[in-house]
Design a protein around this motif. Sequence first.
Motif, mmCIF file in Angstrom:
data_model
loop_
_atom_site.group_PDB
_atom_site.id
_atom_site.type_symbol
_atom_site.label_atom_id
_atom_site.label_comp_id
_atom_site.label_asym_id
_atom_site.label_seq_id
_atom_site.Cartn_x
_atom_site.Cartn_y
_atom_site.Cartn_z
ATOM 1 N N GLY A 228 0.812 -1.199 0.000
ATOM 2 C CA GLY A 228 0.000 0.000 0.000
ATOM 3 C C GLY A 228 0.852 1.259 0.000
ATOM 4 N N LEU A 229 0.262 2.382 0.390
ATOM 5 C CA LEU A 229 0.931 3.680 0.323
ATOM 6 C C LEU A 229 1.695 4.011 1.604
ATOM 7 C CD1 LEU A 229 1.343 6.355 -1.276
ATOM 8 C CD2 LEU A 229 -0.717 7.196 -0.120
ATOM 9 N N PHE A 230 0.989 4.007 2.728
ATOM 10 C CA PHE A 230 1.607 4.479 3.963
ATOM 11 C C PHE A 230 2.682 3.509 4.475
ATOM 12 C CE2 PHE A 230 -2.192 7.106 3.940
ATOM 13 C CZ PHE A 230 -1.665 8.324 4.326
ATOM 14 N N GLU A 231 2.462 2.223 4.323
ATOM 15 C CA GLU A 231 3.479 1.282 4.775
ATOM 16 C C GLU A 231 4.728 1.384 3.894
ATOM 17 O OE1 GLU A 231 2.878 -2.737 7.108
ATOM 18 O OE2 GLU A 231 2.427 -2.998 4.979
ATOM 19 N N THR A 232 4.517 1.611 2.581
ATOM 20 C CA THR A 232 5.654 1.821 1.683
ATOM 21 C C THR A 232 6.473 3.027 2.120
ATOM 22 O OG1 THR A 232 4.567 0.794 -0.225
ATOM 23 C CG2 THR A 232 6.304 2.402 -0.692
ATOM 24 N N TYR A 233 5.799 4.114 2.446
ATOM 25 C CA TYR A 233 6.511 5.335 2.846
ATOM 26 C C TYR A 233 7.139 5.190 4.234
ATOM 27 C CZ TYR A 233 4.834 7.976 -1.180
ATOM 28 O OH TYR A 233 4.608 8.436 -2.450
ATOM 29 N N ARG A 234 6.523 4.370 5.076
ATOM 30 C CA ARG A 234 7.146 4.116 6.384
ATOM 31 C C ARG A 234 8.512 3.464 6.198
ATOM 32 N NH1 ARG A 234 5.681 3.599 11.674
ATOM 33 N NH2 ARG A 234 6.935 2.130 12.911
ATOM 34 N N VAL A 235 8.586 2.495 5.302
ATOM 35 C CA VAL A 235 9.856 1.844 5.006
ATOM 36 C C VAL A 235 10.845 2.847 4.413
ATOM 37 C CG1 VAL A 235 10.973 0.075 3.592
ATOM 38 C CG2 VAL A 235 8.800 -0.425 4.721
ATOM 39 N N ALA A 236 10.323 3.749 3.552
ATOM 40 C CA ALA A 236 11.194 4.754 2.921
ATOM 41 C C ALA A 236 11.805 5.703 3.951
ATOM 42 C CB ALA A 236 10.401 5.556 1.892
ATOM 43 N N GLY A 237 11.158 5.825 5.105
ATOM 44 C CA GLY A 237 11.685 6.694 6.153
ATOM 45 C C GLY A 237 12.847 6.103 6.913
ATOM 46 N N GLY A 238 13.196 4.830 6.581
ATOM 47 C CA GLY A 238 14.322 4.199 7.248
ATOM 48 C C GLY A 238 14.018 3.880 8.701
ATOM 49 N N GLU A 239 15.070 3.742 9.491
ATOM 50 C CA GLU A 239 14.891 3.352 10.886
ATOM 51 C C GLU A 239 14.099 4.381 11.689
ATOM 52 O OE1 GLU A 239 18.632 2.444 12.624
ATOM 53 O OE2 GLU A 239 19.041 0.755 11.278
ATOM 54 N N ALA A 240 14.133 5.622 11.253
ATOM 55 C CA ALA A 240 13.385 6.670 11.964
ATOM 56 C C ALA A 240 11.896 6.620 11.648
ATOM 57 C CB ALA A 240 13.950 8.043 11.613
ATOM 58 N N GLY A 241 11.506 5.845 10.619
ATOM 59 C CA GLY A 241 10.102 5.607 10.347
ATOM 60 C C GLY A 241 9.363 6.765 9.693
ATOM 61 N N MET A 242 8.054 6.794 9.933
ATOM 62 C CA MET A 242 7.174 7.727 9.233
ATOM 63 C C MET A 242 7.437 9.180 9.606
ATOM 64 S SD MET A 242 4.839 8.209 6.994
ATOM 65 C CE MET A 242 3.854 6.758 6.629
ATOM 66 N N LYS A 243 7.790 9.447 10.837
ATOM 67 C CA LYS A 243 8.047 10.841 11.222
ATOM 68 C C LYS A 243 9.202 11.415 10.410
ATOM 69 C CE LYS A 243 6.172 11.216 15.887
ATOM 70 N NZ LYS A 243 6.457 11.568 17.303
ATOM 71 N N HIS A 244 10.234 10.624 10.207
ATOM 72 C CA HIS A 244 11.374 11.090 9.416
ATOM 73 C C HIS A 244 10.958 11.302 7.968
ATOM 74 C CE1 HIS A 244 15.398 11.551 7.847
ATOM 75 N NE2 HIS A 244 15.185 10.539 7.004
ATOM 76 N N PHE A 245 10.156 10.373 7.426
ATOM 77 C CA PHE A 245 9.709 10.521 6.047
ATOM 78 C C PHE A 245 8.905 11.805 5.879
ATOM 79 C CE2 PHE A 245 6.533 10.075 2.739
ATOM 80 C CZ PHE A 245 7.304 9.692 1.656
ATOM 81 N N MET A 246 7.973 12.065 6.816
ATOM 82 C CA MET A 246 7.139 13.264 6.724
ATOM 83 C C MET A 246 7.995 14.521 6.829
ATOM 84 S SD MET A 246 3.996 12.327 6.202
ATOM 85 C CE MET A 246 2.994 13.730 6.731
ATOM 86 N N ALA A 247 8.968 14.505 7.721
ATOM 87 C CA ALA A 247 9.819 15.684 7.888
ATOM 88 C C ALA A 247 10.661 15.937 6.646
ATOM 89 C CB ALA A 247 10.720 15.489 9.106
ATOM 90 N N GLN A 248 11.096 14.852 5.997
ATOM 91 C CA GLN A 248 11.974 14.991 4.844
ATOM 92 C C GLN A 248 11.219 15.377 3.582
ATOM 93 O OE1 GLN A 248 14.373 11.534 4.121
ATOM 94 N NE2 GLN A 248 15.578 12.500 2.516
ATOM 95 N N PHE A 249 10.042 14.746 3.374
ATOM 96 C CA PHE A 249 9.334 14.931 2.113
ATOM 97 C C PHE A 249 8.069 15.783 2.240
ATOM 98 C CE2 PHE A 249 11.730 10.976 1.576
ATOM 99 C CZ PHE A 249 12.411 11.262 0.394
ATOM 100 N N GLY A 250 7.636 16.074 3.461
ATOM 101 C CA GLY A 250 6.430 16.876 3.635
ATOM 102 C C GLY A 250 6.492 18.241 2.980
ATOM 103 N N PRO A 251 7.606 18.976 3.121
ATOM 104 C CA PRO A 251 7.659 20.318 2.517
ATOM 105 C C PRO A 251 7.457 20.331 1.008
ATOM 106 C CG PRO A 251 9.381 20.071 4.153
ATOM 107 C CD PRO A 251 8.765 18.723 3.989
ATOM 108 N N CYS A 252 7.826 19.236 0.315
ATOM 109 C CA CYS A 252 7.695 19.252 -1.145
ATOM 110 C C CYS A 252 6.238 19.266 -1.580
ATOM 111 C CB CYS A 252 8.421 18.061 -1.764
ATOM 112 S SG CYS A 252 7.593 16.478 -1.531
ATOM 113 N N LEU A 253 5.322 18.926 -0.661
ATOM 114 C CA LEU A 253 3.908 18.974 -1.018
ATOM 115 C C LEU A 253 3.445 20.394 -1.331
ATOM 116 C CD1 LEU A 253 2.448 16.489 1.641
ATOM 117 C CD2 LEU A 253 2.951 16.032 -0.766
ATOM 118 N N GLN A 254 4.203 21.379 -0.865
ATOM 119 C CA GLN A 254 3.855 22.773 -1.132
ATOM 120 C C GLN A 254 4.492 23.280 -2.427
ATOM 121 O OE1 GLN A 254 4.909 25.027 2.350
ATOM 122 N NE2 GLN A 254 3.651 23.785 3.721
#
Length: 488
Positions: A228-254
């Motif tokens: 799915g989507l969220f579990e894929t992105y959780r893995v993409a966040g590495g050991e830091a998980g979803m919070k790291h992914f959101m912090a890294q890629f969240g700004p690009c949504l703007q």
Amino acid sequence: MTTNRKAAIIGGGVIGGGWAARFLLSGWDVAVYDPDPEAPRKVGEVLANARAALPALADVPMPAEGRLTFADSVHDAVEGAEYIQESVSERLDLKHRVYAQIQQSAPDALLGSSTSGFKPSELQQNAANPAAIFVAHPFNPVYLLPLAEVVPSPKNDPEAIEKAKEILREIGMFPLHVRKEIDAHIADRFLEAVWREALWLVKDGIATTEEIDEAIRMGFGLRWGQMGLFETYRVAGGEAGMKHFMAQFGPCLQWPWTKLTDVPEFNDELVDLIAGQSDAQSGHHSIRELERIRDRNLIGFLRVLKERNWGAGKVLLDHDERRRMGNIAHPTGSGAPMVLSHQQVLPGWIDYNGHMTESRYLFASSETCDAFLRHIGAGMDYVAGGHSYYTAESHILHAGEAKLGDRLTGSVQVLGADEKRLHLFIRIEREGMLVASVEQMLLHVDMKAGKSCPAASEVLARLMPIAEAHQALPRPETAGRHVGQRKS
């Protein structure tokens, strides 16, 4: 004589045909109503694809196929139906007219709609019994893909919705309960956003239809299919998980990357552009060929997920277990060969000659032997305690042929037993005719010590009376044969 449960399918197009196939192959009787004179042909073609595909996902016998009828009226279709699925065109006025006809004859029957866009509260407007109407939105092909978005409104009885969800589970589907009404539900909202972006990419000359499809099926589509989507992105966040992914890629949504809120002008030029590229991409295949290619690919993908008990594969395993529990044979008594298994020759059991392949004769025997071991108290709980029966020697005699769809029974006759040894003669039969016999010698072992030992007293207490009773049975003529021995 057991009477099958009945489902009514109103609308016999691709989706309605898929629903009909799913119910039929799950053992339900199905009545289809569609005024289109071509409906029997169309449903028949979908059903042919389903017969070739759905059993390939199963590892236990499919139930006997239900009876398909084409009704002359809505009344005839829904009369006596436990479940009704509406799959007519996406016109609200048409659906309202159809519901009025359905509820004249079956006002309290569960009535699911395949609608991809309308909310249940819209479907329920002016209905005789709005509480019976809900959304059950499937995905094509309905006979393979398990998802059905179940969307109720506040007017629906929660118990009725739970009953509908249980029916969907019984036919091998995954009912996703959508917690709030929303236009286009969950999956299509998501797909529409991707579709809108794809249209812009083609219109702006950035990618062709084929290139976009390659981007999906060669990359993220494979990840989405099993995580799915969220579990894929959780893995993409590495050991830091979803919070790291959101912090890294969240700004690009703007950033102004997407045209998510902008729609390209839908004109003849855009239609011709998309259609032309699609024809160049896939026009050398007929639609039926593409459907069969799609089905074979889905079967392979789903079976991999099934082997790993993951995603949609978990639904398949759970459904197999439901059917396995329904197929458990009850021993006929210790004074006769004990019928212990009912199985069916499935597509994955067939070799290049069209017959059941060698390993599956042994599999059918193993299933029967395992059922006997469970019967005497030496099942998986016993194995977990550190003891088991190991096969020390086997001899298989092929006496007939089994082909796709054949239903097989397995029986056990105990030729001999003591505290450490178990000598079995297993018959695999089709309609009372012997297909194969397997003679086995099993040793009882202490798994930790790695050597034979006496079986537990409670196991022997169940086994020995059967062994003694079976001594009175005629000894099978082929018992004790050696390989190559001529028949007398």
